[in-house]
Scaffold this motif. Structure first.
Motif, PDB file in Angstrom:
ATOM      1  N   ARG A 258      10.424  -9.387  -3.307  1.00 36.01           N
ATOM      2  CA  ARG A 258      11.192  -8.496  -2.441  1.00 36.01           C
ATOM      3  C   ARG A 258      10.354  -8.030  -1.261  1.00 36.01           C
ATOM      4  O   ARG A 258      10.871  -7.846  -0.159  1.00 36.01           O
ATOM      5  CB  ARG A 258      11.658  -7.295  -3.273  1.00 36.01           C
ATOM      6  CG  ARG A 258      12.796  -6.517  -2.645  1.00 36.01           C
ATOM      7  CD  ARG A 258      13.504  -5.624  -3.644  1.00 36.01           C
ATOM      8  NE  ARG A 258      12.662  -5.150  -4.729  1.00 36.01           N
ATOM      9  CZ  ARG A 258      11.868  -4.076  -4.675  1.00 36.01           C
ATOM     10  NH1 ARG A 258      11.832  -3.354  -3.569  1.00 36.01           N
ATOM     11  NH2 ARG A 258      11.139  -3.718  -5.717  1.00 36.01           N
ATOM     12  N   ARG A 259       9.055  -7.837  -1.481  1.00 40.37           N
ATOM     13  CA  ARG A 259       8.175  -7.385  -0.390  1.00 40.37           C
ATOM     14  C   ARG A 259       7.749  -8.521   0.522  1.00 40.37           C
ATOM     15  O   ARG A 259       7.003  -8.306   1.462  1.00 40.37           O
ATOM     16  CB  ARG A 259       6.932  -6.733  -0.972  1.00 40.37           C
ATOM     17  CG  ARG A 259       7.205  -5.420  -1.654  1.00 40.37           C
ATOM     18  CD  ARG A 259       5.961  -4.980  -2.442  1.00 40.37           C
ATOM     19  NE  ARG A 259       6.282  -3.945  -3.391  1.00 40.37           N
ATOM     20  CZ  ARG A 259       6.186  -2.637  -3.119  1.00 40.37           C
ATOM     21  NH1 ARG A 259       5.788  -2.234  -1.921  1.00 40.37           N
ATOM     22  NH2 ARG A 259       6.498  -1.754  -4.043  1.00 40.37           N
TER      23      ARG A 259
ATOM     24  N   ASP B 187       9.381  -7.844  -7.679  1.00 42.38           N
ATOM     25  CA  ASP B 187       8.948  -6.822  -6.733  1.00 42.38           C
ATOM     26  C   ASP B 187       8.200  -7.447  -5.558  1.00 42.38           C
ATOM     27  O   ASP B 187       8.465  -7.149  -4.393  1.00 42.38           O
ATOM     28  CB  ASP B 187       8.041  -5.825  -7.469  1.00 42.38           C
ATOM     29  CG  ASP B 187       7.711  -4.626  -6.591  1.00 42.38           C
ATOM     30  OD1 ASP B 187       6.542  -4.223  -6.566  1.00 42.38           O
ATOM     31  OD2 ASP B 187       8.628  -4.136  -5.911  1.00 42.38           O
ATOM     32  N   LEU B 188       7.254  -8.356  -5.866  1.00 45.70           N
ATOM     33  CA  LEU B 188       6.468  -8.981  -4.811  1.00 45.70           C
ATOM     34  C   LEU B 188       7.341  -9.877  -3.939  1.00 45.70           C
ATOM     35  O   LEU B 188       7.168  -9.928  -2.710  1.00 45.70           O
ATOM     36  CB  LEU B 188       5.321  -9.793  -5.414  1.00 45.70           C
ATOM     37  CG  LEU B 188       4.179  -8.949  -5.995  1.00 45.70           C
ATOM     38  CD1 LEU B 188       3.235  -9.826  -6.782  1.00 45.70           C
ATOM     39  CD2 LEU B 188       3.424  -8.245  -4.883  1.00 45.70           C
TER      40      LEU B 188
END
Lengths: 92, 115
Positions: free
Chosen positions: A87-88, A84-85
């Motif tokens: 991807r951000r 997730d991180l």
């Protein structure tokens, strides 16, 4: 404070009786084998304390309760969070 | 219960400590009461080593703990690099003047806490 006081008392008593007995300051006629046992006694107490510590640590390591399900779940959550991180935009 | 290598290591430690304890107890406590012509004296070193060997081992242990250095920290991209590098250098400076046990223990506990 209580435990410290107890340990200090014990050390003080040992620290006064052992030299008194080994140097013969009390004027006691001790048998030769008793003297032979007496003079390495501080080293013996230290070694046995070390053995006790090592054995206790080993026993606790051997009987520690693993939570394998929780460990697996945690690992998958870590992977999710990393993805997730990433991807951000946070670079690892 | 712990699994795999944990059990092996733990039980190994217990076994090692028991072996050392029984051998040392026999050496220090039992041997003086056994007749000096008995064959068992062949398996034990002269009595002076009963104090010399643990003392040398203890000294080596203290020196090793005092000399242990923290692992190289990887700052990553999130933190400012200079901040963590300064913390690392401060720790190294703390360790340098006092090569005694206490800073080594402090650093070991810090290393454990930061992981």
């Amino acid at each position: 404070m209580m435990k410290l006081a107890q340990w200090l008392w014990g050390l003080a008593i040992l620290g006064s009786t052992w030299p008194a007995l080994t140097t013969g300051a009390l004027g006691l006629e001790l048998s030769l084998s008793f003297q032979e046992v007496l003079w390495p006694l501080p080293a013996y107490l230290l070694v046995s304390a070390g053995c006790y510590a090592l054995g206790t640590v080993g026993y606790c390591v051997a009987t520690f309760h693993d939570c394998e399900d929780a460990a697996r779940e945690l690992q998958s959550q870590i992977q999710e969070a990393r993805a997730d991180l990433a991807r951000r935009g946070l670079r690892f | 219960m712990a699994t795999g290598t944990d059990q092996v290591v733990g039980l190994g430690l217990v076994a090692v400590s028991l072996i050392i304890f029984t051998y040392y107890t026999a050496w220090v406590i039992l041997l003086p009461f056994i007749d000096s012509q008995h064959v068992i004296h062949k398996y034990f070193l002269p009595r002076a080593y009963a104090v010399a060997i643990p003392m040398a081992a203890g000294l080596l242990l203290l020196l090793f703990v005092g000399k242990s250095s923290p692992p190289p920290l990887d700052p990553g991209q999130g933190f400012g690099r200079t901040h963590l590098r300064r913390c690392f250098h401060t720790l190294a400076l703390l360790e340098a003047p006092c090569p005694a046990v206490t800073p080594g223990v402090f650093l070991l506990s810090f290393k454990a806490a930061s992981q």
